[in-house]
Write a protein that holds these residues in place. Structure first.
Motif, PDB file in Angstrom:
ATOM      1  N   SER A 102      53.404  63.247  29.588  1.00 29.35           N
ATOM      2  CA  SER A 102      53.413  62.458  28.610  1.00 29.35           C
ATOM      3  C   SER A 102      54.721  62.368  27.716  1.00 29.35           C
ATOM      4  O   SER A 102      54.931  61.404  27.159  1.00 29.35           O
ATOM      5  N   THR A 103      55.579  63.417  28.139  1.00 29.02           N
ATOM      6  CA  THR A 103      56.965  63.031  27.434  1.00 29.02           C
ATOM      7  C   THR A 103      57.718  61.954  28.321  1.00 29.02           C
ATOM      8  O   THR A 103      58.481  61.093  27.395  1.00 29.02           O
ATOM      9  N   ILE A 104      57.512  61.873  29.623  1.00 30.02           N
ATOM     10  CA  ILE A 104      58.262  60.694  30.077  1.00 30.02           C
ATOM     11  C   ILE A 104      57.719  59.391  29.593  1.00 30.02           C
ATOM     12  O   ILE A 104      58.540  58.446  29.371  1.00 30.02           O
ATOM     13  N   VAL A 105      56.513  59.259  29.568  1.00 30.07           N
ATOM     14  CA  VAL A 105      55.708  57.973  29.031  1.00 30.07           C
ATOM     15  C   VAL A 105      56.255  57.640  27.533  1.00 30.07           C
ATOM     16  O   VAL A 105      56.597  56.575  27.488  1.00 30.07           O
ATOM     17  N   THR A 106      56.144  58.775  26.691  1.00 31.94           N
ATOM     18  CA  THR A 106      56.465  58.320  25.313  1.00 31.94           C
ATOM     19  C   THR A 106      57.781  58.284  25.188  1.00 31.94           C
ATOM     20  O   THR A 106      58.280  57.315  24.221  1.00 31.94           O
ATOM     21  N   THR A 160      45.183  59.183  14.523  1.00 32.42           N
ATOM     22  CA  THR A 160      44.980  60.784  14.572  1.00 32.42           C
ATOM     23  C   THR A 160      43.522  61.092  14.758  1.00 32.42           C
ATOM     24  O   THR A 160      43.363  62.154  15.499  1.00 32.42           O
ATOM     25  N   LEU A 161      42.664  60.561  14.515  1.00 28.89           N
ATOM     26  CA  LEU A 161      41.009  60.680  14.789  1.00 28.89           C
ATOM     27  C   LEU A 161      40.872  60.803  16.216  1.00 28.89           C
ATOM     28  O   LEU A 161      40.250  61.636  16.630  1.00 28.89           O
ATOM     29  N   ALA A 162      41.384  59.747  16.865  1.00 30.03           N
ATOM     30  CA  ALA A 162      41.371  59.808  18.496  1.00 30.03           C
ATOM     31  C   ALA A 162      41.903  60.909  18.932  1.00 30.03           C
ATOM     32  O   ALA A 162      41.279  61.581  19.867  1.00 30.03           O
ATOM     33  N   ARG A 163      43.094  61.238  18.350  1.00 30.40           N
ATOM     34  CA  ARG A 163      44.014  62.424  19.018  1.00 30.40           C
ATOM     35  C   ARG A 163      43.181  63.755  18.758  1.00 30.40           C
ATOM     36  O   ARG A 163      42.989  64.479  19.571  1.00 30.40           O
ATOM     37  N   GLN A 164      42.513  63.906  17.660  1.00 28.36           N
ATOM     38  CA  GLN A 164      42.139  64.937  17.263  1.00 28.36           C
ATOM     39  C   GLN A 164      40.579  65.169  17.876  1.00 28.36           C
ATOM     40  O   GLN A 164      40.045  66.119  18.381  1.00 28.36           O
ATOM     41  N   ALA A 196      49.397  50.762  14.860  1.00 27.96           N
ATOM     42  CA  ALA A 196      48.282  51.482  15.187  1.00 27.96           C
ATOM     43  C   ALA A 196      48.115  51.776  16.748  1.00 27.96           C
ATOM     44  O   ALA A 196      47.780  52.522  17.269  1.00 27.96           O
ATOM     45  N   TRP A 197      48.162  50.452  17.469  1.00 25.84           N
ATOM     46  CA  TRP A 197      47.680  50.547  18.775  1.00 25.84           C
ATOM     47  C   TRP A 197      48.699  51.350  19.807  1.00 25.84           C
ATOM     48  O   TRP A 197      48.150  52.290  20.555  1.00 25.84           O
ATOM     49  N   PRO A 198      49.973  51.230  19.846  1.00 28.60           N
ATOM     50  CA  PRO A 198      50.860  51.900  20.600  1.00 28.60           C
ATOM     51  C   PRO A 198      50.813  53.410  20.081  1.00 28.60           C
ATOM     52  O   PRO A 198      50.951  54.375  20.996  1.00 28.60           O
ATOM     53  N   ALA A 199      50.614  53.476  19.012  1.00 28.09           N
ATOM     54  CA  ALA A 199      50.364  55.124  18.239  1.00 28.09           C
ATOM     55  C   ALA A 199      49.458  55.643  18.829  1.00 28.09           C
ATOM     56  O   ALA A 199      49.217  56.956  19.166  1.00 28.09           O
ATOM     57  N   LEU A 200      48.269  55.013  18.782  1.00 27.68           N
ATOM     58  CA  LEU A 200      47.045  55.599  19.366  1.00 27.68           C
ATOM     59  C   LEU A 200      47.307  55.777  20.892  1.00 27.68           C
ATOM     60  O   LEU A 200      46.920  57.028  21.401  1.00 27.68           O
ATOM     61  N   LEU A 201      47.775  54.965  21.884  1.00 27.47           N
ATOM     62  CA  LEU A 201      47.826  55.335  23.178  1.00 27.47           C
ATOM     63  C   LEU A 201      48.608  56.378  23.587  1.00 27.47           C
ATOM     64  O   LEU A 201      48.585  57.103  24.298  1.00 27.47           O
ATOM     65  N   LEU A 202      49.991  56.234  22.811  1.00 31.09           N
ATOM     66  CA  LEU A 202      50.841  57.515  22.997  1.00 31.09           C
ATOM     67  C   LEU A 202      50.289  58.882  22.656  1.00 31.09           C
ATOM     68  O   LEU A 202      50.560  59.952  23.191  1.00 31.09           O
TER      69      LEU A 202
END
Length: 457
Positions: free
Chosen positions: A440-444, A246-250, A398-404
């Motif tokens: 981003s939708t295609i990748v996720t 979340t922090l990386a995303r924000q 955490a890692w795939p969540a961060l990347l996506l």
């Protein structure tokens, strides 16, 4: 008896749980968004368009520090939800206590640094001489209360993880209503201008903080002791790993906002920054039901994954995408049809305004509606991206969540913002949004489908 509140996440029907979790979250987000919308309307109509520009350049730093609490809240609540799901109440208490300590220390340190370097930061965020003084007025006062905001963002997610979404809704509604009321009193009645807008925001932070403290003293099943606040390396590591998503995303959103402000100033002018300020408010406001479904999905998926009820996890994914996708389609249609009407709400053309303000208002009305339509052009497909990235966070990966979570802003939108305006000017900023949404939708979607097939058997 108190435990039954969280245990229903593993027994009630997914549809009813999504409604129970998402509706209060959506209402809370709606009221909070209305707060930001009304705040911007009051500032735009009673102070002027350049005041909107001032608030827009302040938001990235306040947003990022507040996001410390949001990140620790969402990341830690993923751990907390799975602890409750597995019956480990003692671990849940330890996690929550560490969330409080981490949020207070980190946001407090950043707030101090933000005040020390305020002049440099305001210029870095895109303020030019036409509205820098207005931005500094707002920035200083809001920063005094930013730690309270961070604590509120953290506490709100813990309340939802407990299975008490109505209280989480109240935590967002009360300060929003308070801010709207104080905006009217301080800006319109007492004519305090930018000072009034800033103090109204500060007061709203205090209202939220007071409610959060009251909830955890009198209503929560998480009864903390002093020992709960002591940081434990293993728990901090677990919280931090998921909070980093979340922090990386924000953080990327904050960096992106700074970038957009600077690109708009260099390729356009301060009124383009005001246009983006209106669009960014519209993004949060219009998407409130989609974000609400996403917020409701997180504790349901996390709890059932912790309880190893994988069929319920699959069902929660499918229904969350279906519901949020339908809502996104409706939002898209409304924006396409009513964009000029939405923009006009922020602008006043009443008699008695000076000629420069009237010219600025006319420019905002001419520029912003089509920009708004372009930014929302790919809205119908965003549900997959939101639910997909949230799923990995909910189950503790955490890692795939961060990347996506970084795919839209970090991997696509920022590069597009750097490239497209060189060829298309300000228009390049607006068309970057739908392109990033689709990519981003295609990748996720690809990674979500692969993970579900592999693990949720």
């Amino acid at each position: 008896m108190k435990q039954s509140k969280s245990s229903t996440l593993g027994t009630a029907s997914i549809s009813s749980l999504l409604v129970k979790q998402a509706v209060p979250a959506s209402i809370g987000i709606l009221v909070m968004s209305l707060n930001m919308i009304v705040d911007t309307i009051f500032v735009g109509r009673w102070i002027g368009p350049l005041a909107i520009s001032a608030i827009t350049v302040v938001i990235p730093v306040t947003f990022f520090i507040g996001a410390i609490g949001l990140a620790v809240g969402i990341g830690g609540s993923s751990v907390l939800s799975r602890a409750l799901g597995s019956g480990s109440h003692e671990k849940a208490l330890r996690v929550f206590g560490n969330q409080v300590t981490l949020t207070f220390l980190t946001s407090g340190m950043l707030a101090i640094l933000g005040l020390v370097f305020q002049d440099r930061l305001i210029e870095l965020f895109g303020a030019d001489e036409s509205f820098k003084d207005l931005a500094l007025i707002y920035y200083r006062i809001v920063m005094y209360g930013i730690v309270m905001l961070a604590m509120c963002m953290m506490g709100n997610n813990v309340i939802r993880a407990e299975g008490k979404p109505k209280f989480a809704m109240y935590a967002m509604m009360l300060p929003a209503i308070g801010n709207i009321f104080m905006d009217y009193i301080l800006i319109n009645v007492f004519d305090f201008g930018m000072y009034g807008a800033a103090w109204a925001t500060f007061i709203s932070y205090f209202i939220c903080f007071a409610f959060i403290v009251w909830f955890f003293i009198f209503k929560s099943e998480l009864r903390l002791s002093l020992d709960s606040f002591k940081l434990k390396r293993k728990i901090v590591s677990e919280i931090s790993a998921l909070s980093s998503v979340t922090l990386a995303r924000q953080g990327v959103i904050s960096v992106f906002t700074v970038l957009v402000n600077n690109v708009l100033i260099s390729t356009g002018d301060a009124l383009d920054v005001a246009s983006y300020g209106i669009i960014s408010r519209a993004l949060m406001f219009a998407l409130f039901p989609v974000i609400g479904v996403n917020q409701g999905f997180l504790p349901i998926a996390g709890y059932n994954y912790g309880a190893e009820k994988f069929q319920r996890v699959r069902e929660s994914i499918n229904k969350s995408i279906l519901y949020s996708g339908g809502l996104a389609l409706v939002i898209f249609a409304v924006i396409m049809v009513f964009a000029p009407d939405l923009v006009s709400i922020f602008i006043s053309n009443k008699e008695g305004q000076d000629a420069e303000t009237l010219r600025n208002n006319a420019e905002i009305l001419a520029r912003t509606p089509n920009a708004l339509r372009w930014v929302f052009a790919a809205t119908p497909v965003i549900a997959v991206q939101l639910i997909g990235s949230s799923y990995f966070q909910a189950i503790g990966k955490a890692w795939p969540a961060l990347l996506l979570s970084l795919t839209k802003q970090g991997f696509f939108l920022i590069p597009l913002i750097l490239i497209l305006p060189k060829y298309y000017g300000v228009f390049g900023v607006w068309i970057a949004f739908p392109i990033a949404d689709v990519l981003s939708t295609i990748v996720t979607g690809y990674y979500l489908n692969s993970e579900v097939r592999r693990t949720l058997k």
